[in-house]
Design a protein around this motif. Sequence first.
Motif, mmCIF file in Angstrom:
data_model
loop_
_atom_site.group_PDB
_atom_site.id
_atom_site.type_symbol
_atom_site.label_atom_id
_atom_site.label_comp_id
_atom_site.label_asym_id
_atom_site.label_seq_id
_atom_site.Cartn_x
_atom_site.Cartn_y
_atom_site.Cartn_z
ATOM 1 N N UNK A 137 0.901 -1.134 -0.020
ATOM 2 C CA UNK A 137 0.005 0.030 -0.038
ATOM 3 C C UNK A 137 0.783 1.220 0.165
ATOM 4 N N UNK A 138 1.593 1.596 -1.122
ATOM 5 C CA UNK A 138 2.479 2.647 -1.173
ATOM 6 C C UNK A 138 1.669 3.971 -1.937
ATOM 7 N N UNK A 139 1.838 4.841 -1.311
ATOM 8 C CA UNK A 139 1.275 5.999 -1.966
ATOM 9 C C UNK A 139 1.890 6.481 -3.173
ATOM 10 N N UNK A 140 1.371 7.205 -4.045
ATOM 11 C CA UNK A 140 1.862 7.669 -5.426
ATOM 12 C C UNK A 140 3.062 8.521 -5.266
ATOM 13 N N UNK B 175 0.820 16.736 -10.387
ATOM 14 C CA UNK B 175 0.251 15.477 -10.245
ATOM 15 C C UNK B 175 0.189 15.438 -8.646
ATOM 16 N N UNK B 176 0.969 15.948 -7.842
ATOM 17 C CA UNK B 176 0.938 15.655 -6.577
ATOM 18 C C UNK B 176 -0.286 16.157 -5.630
ATOM 19 N N UNK B 177 -0.745 17.460 -6.136
ATOM 20 C CA UNK B 177 -2.164 17.891 -5.460
ATOM 21 C C UNK B 177 -3.301 16.903 -5.593
ATOM 22 N N UNK B 178 -3.329 16.335 -6.776
ATOM 23 C CA UNK B 178 -4.575 15.317 -6.951
ATOM 24 C C UNK B 178 -3.991 13.806 -6.516
ATOM 25 N N UNK B 179 -2.733 13.306 -6.567
ATOM 26 C CA UNK B 179 -2.562 11.948 -6.539
ATOM 27 C C UNK B 179 -1.305 11.657 -5.444
ATOM 28 N N UNK C 155 -2.985 5.905 -2.411
ATOM 29 C CA UNK C 155 -2.515 4.638 -2.676
ATOM 30 C C UNK C 155 -2.654 4.264 -4.085
ATOM 31 N N UNK C 156 -1.270 3.993 -4.464
ATOM 32 C CA UNK C 156 -0.933 4.069 -5.947
ATOM 33 C C UNK C 156 -1.810 2.956 -6.627
ATOM 34 N N UNK C 157 -2.331 1.785 -5.974
ATOM 35 C CA UNK C 157 -3.009 0.783 -6.804
ATOM 36 C C UNK C 157 -4.394 1.271 -6.920
ATOM 37 N N UNK D 35 -5.680 9.833 -13.888
ATOM 38 C CA UNK D 35 -4.487 10.661 -14.573
ATOM 39 C C UNK D 35 -5.187 11.576 -15.531
ATOM 40 N N UNK D 36 -6.168 11.325 -16.208
ATOM 41 C CA UNK D 36 -7.059 12.142 -17.190
ATOM 42 C C UNK D 36 -7.199 13.407 -16.519
ATOM 43 N N UNK D 37 -7.722 13.542 -15.325
ATOM 44 C CA UNK D 37 -8.219 14.644 -14.493
ATOM 45 C C UNK D 37 -6.711 15.482 -14.218
ATOM 46 N N UNK D 38 -5.825 14.920 -13.950
ATOM 47 C CA UNK D 38 -4.545 15.623 -13.752
ATOM 48 C C UNK D 38 -4.157 16.206 -15.156
#
Length: 425
Positions: A112-115, A147-151, A155-157, A164-167
Motif C-alpha cells: 500500500x504505497x502512495x503515489x 500530479x501531487x495535488x491530486x495523486x 494509494x497508488x493501486x 490521470x486524465x483529471x491531472x
Amino acid sequence: MPKKAKELSARSVAIIKENGMHAVGGVDGLHLRIVKGSCAWILRVVVGQRVNAFGELKNHRRDIGLGPFPEVSLAEAREKARELKKLIRDGIDPLQEKQERLNALRIKKQREKTFKECAEIVFANKARELSNPKHAAQWASTVETYAYPKLGDRIISSITKADIAAVLEPIWVSKNETAQRVRGRLENIFNYAKAMDYFTGDNPAAWKGNLEPILGKAKREVKSLPSLPYSEASKFIQHLNTKGGIAAKALEFAILTACRSGEVFGATWNEINFDTQVWTIPKERMKAGKEHQVPLSDKALEILKSVEINKGLGEHIFIAPRGGMLSDMAITSLIRRMHAEQLEIDSIGYIDPKQNRVITTHGFRSTFRDWSADKTDYPREVCEHVLAHKLPDDVEAAYLRGAYLEKRKGLMADWANFCCLNIAE
C-alpha cells in the motif's frame, strides 16, 4: 482416557492466585495461566502429528492464547475455545491460519504505497540516470506541480486512468508540451509500481488505446527561440569582440560552431584535437545521445588558444569566474546588456523581427541554418549534421559523419568568414 477437569464458576476462577496452569473445565484443554500475577487464557490442544528427535510420530500439542483475564471473561474464553476446537476437528490449524492471515496483511500493508512514495524513488533513479542535474530537477518538479495535488497521498493501486486524465486535462491544450512530458513521467512511475507489485493491471498513464481516446491529440505549436537575421551576424560579432571576459569568448565559440550552449559550457580540453581541428563531443553530453564531431574553423581555434591560460584551472575550457562551468544566465545577461547598448544606437537592438523578442544563444543555430540554406550550396544533410539533428536514416547518418566531415569543415570555415566579414584583423 484423560480425566476431565471440574467446571469452575466465574467466581471460583477469580480467586485463583497461584502461579501455574489451572484447568477451568467446560472445554477440554482450557486453562488459566498465572505468572507473577499476570493472568491469561490458554487452550492446550493436539493439532495433528509430527516426528520427534527419535523419529517417532507423536501428537503435536499446541498452546493457543485466547487473551488476558479478566479482560476476556470465563464465558468468552470458553466460547473462543469451542470455536477453535471445531476448526481443529475440521482439519484447520488455527495458529497456522492466523500466521498466514498476518502475513497476508503484512504483504498488503507493504504494497500500500502512495503515489508520492513511488514517485520519489523514480526521481532518485532518474537523478542517477540523467547527466544534467537541471533536467533531473525538471523531471521531478513537473510531477510535483501537476500530479501531487491530486495523486500525491493516494494509494497508488487505487489510481485509475480517469484520475490521470483529471491531472492532464486542465493543461492538455494550454500547455500541451508540458502535459505530454508529465504523462510520460507518470507512465514511468506506474511502470515502477507495476514492477514492484504495488500496482496491478494496465498502466493507467499509457497513451495508445488508453488516454488517447479520452484526451485526444492536441495540435502542438512549435515555437523557435528568437534568432538574429544572418545579415546582422557580423555586426553582432563585431560588438561582441568589444567585450572582455570568458562569457563573451564562450558565446562567440557557440556561434561559430553552431553548437548548443550546454555543449559549449561542458567542453573540456581533452575533447579538442588541434592537429585535425576537430572537437569531439561524447555521446553522454549530446541531446541525441550520439557522439558528435565539430569541425573547428581557424577563428574558433583562435578563441580556444586565447583561453589556454586557463588550462591549469580545471578540465573545462570556459571556466566561470568563480570556478566550474559557465551558466546560461552568464550568456543571457551578456546578450541583454549588448541589446541595451545597441538599442541606444539604433533604437532596434538585437531583436528577432518575426517574434519581436530579444535574441538567444540557441537562436544562433537558426541563424546559421537560415544562412546555410539561403547563401550556400551545401547539401541539406551536411547543414543538418552541423546542428547534430537526427537524420531519418541511421545508415545515412553514419555515412555522413565520415564522408561529409571535410564538407562540414568547409561549411564552418565559410560561416566563420561570413560572421567576421567586416571585422578588421
